[in-house]
Write an enzyme that holds these catalytic residues in place. Structure first.
Site, PDB file in Angstrom:
ATOM      1  N   GLY A  96       0.781  -1.228   0.000  1.00 51.81           N
ATOM      2  CA  GLY A  96       0.000   0.000   0.000  1.00 51.81           C
ATOM      3  C   GLY A  96       0.814   1.280   0.000  1.00 51.81           C
TER       4      GLY A  96
ATOM      5  N   TYR B 137     -11.335   3.277  15.536  1.00 60.29           N
ATOM      6  CA  TYR B 137     -10.378   3.720  14.512  1.00 60.29           C
ATOM      7  C   TYR B 137     -10.275   5.242  14.518  1.00 60.29           C
ATOM      8  CZ  TYR B 137      -8.259   4.571   9.946  1.00 60.29           C
ATOM      9  OH  TYR B 137      -7.452   5.004   8.929  1.00 60.29           O
TER      10      TYR B 137
END
Length: 238
Positions: free
Chosen positions: A53, A204
């Site tokens: 990524g 998160y």
């Protein structure tokens, strides 16, 4: 707020929820390219979570620009493979893989100790690694996983390497954040979601807000040391 005292992470105070903006300009979230052609020969860069990524692409570009790049990852098989890919594509042999498990404060300390012992300088630390919307897992040290990996692990790593960064003037710390931080709320009474029903999305957001707040506080520690800081929010390209 979070402080590192005698090698221990201590939490105190309170943090309010940020307000989610009603709209965002399209050019803010549309992505883009870096126009700079600067090269970084002689510079040592650490990129966490660099086996895939954004982390791998960042490591690739910095290796292409001549940097000594250290890929810091939990899975050494994937990390070694990524390092081989980058060396092959850039022909830069100064790309290495080292194990770093941000879910273990012991691993963070071991990684930092090895860097301090073996590297002459650390010019750039890119705190990229993250987990997102996982089940209610905990780290080796008992912290909620997203807070532990996305924030606390990087908090400790940065502080352990701060003297090395200060000695490599001008050092730089780059923290990879997320637009999710604007919806974040850090509940210091229940950081690890032991009293509430676990909400993986909110957890998160909390971790990314904590990282942004750390980025704002970090300059106070670096004011005399010549270390720059930079929060970065990944953008999506359509």
């Amino acid at each position: 707020m979070v402080q590192l005292i005698n090698g221990k992470i201590l939490l105190k105070g309170s943090v309010r929820r940020s307000l989610l903006p009603l709209s965002l300009p399209s050019d803010y979230v549309a992505g883009g390219t870096c126009p700079s052609k600067a090269t970084i020969p002689g510079k040592t860069v650490i990129v966490t979570g660099a086996n895939t990524g954004i982390g791998k692409q960042t490591a690739l570009e910095l290796a292409r620009r001549g940097g000594h790049v250290i890929l810091a990852c939990r899975d050494m098989e994937k990390c070694e493979a990524a390092a081989r890919d980058i060396r092959g594509e850039t022909l830069n042999h100064r790309v290495s893989a080292r194990r770093l498990d941000l879910a273990s404060l012991k691993s963070v300390r071991e990684f930092a100790a090895k860097v301090i012992e073996e590297e002459e300088r650390v010019d750039i630390l890119i705190n990229n690694a993250a987990v997102m919307r996982c089940p209610h897992w905990t780290t080796e040290d008992g912290f909620e996983m997203q807070l532990g990996v996305n924030y606390l692990g990087h908090f400790l790593l940065t502080n352990l390497l701060l003297d090395k960064l200060k000695a490599s003037v001008p050092g730089r710390v780059v923290n990879l954040s997320s637009l999710a931080h604007v919806a974040g709320h850090v509940d210091l009474e229940d950081l690890n979601w032991q009293r509430r029903k676990y909400d993986t999305k909110a957890a998160y957001c909390q971790s990314k807000l904590a990282l942004v707040l750390f980025t704002k506080v970090l300059p106070q520690d670096c004011r005399l040391g010549g270390v720059g800081w930079a929060p970065r929010c990944p953008r999506t390209a359509g």
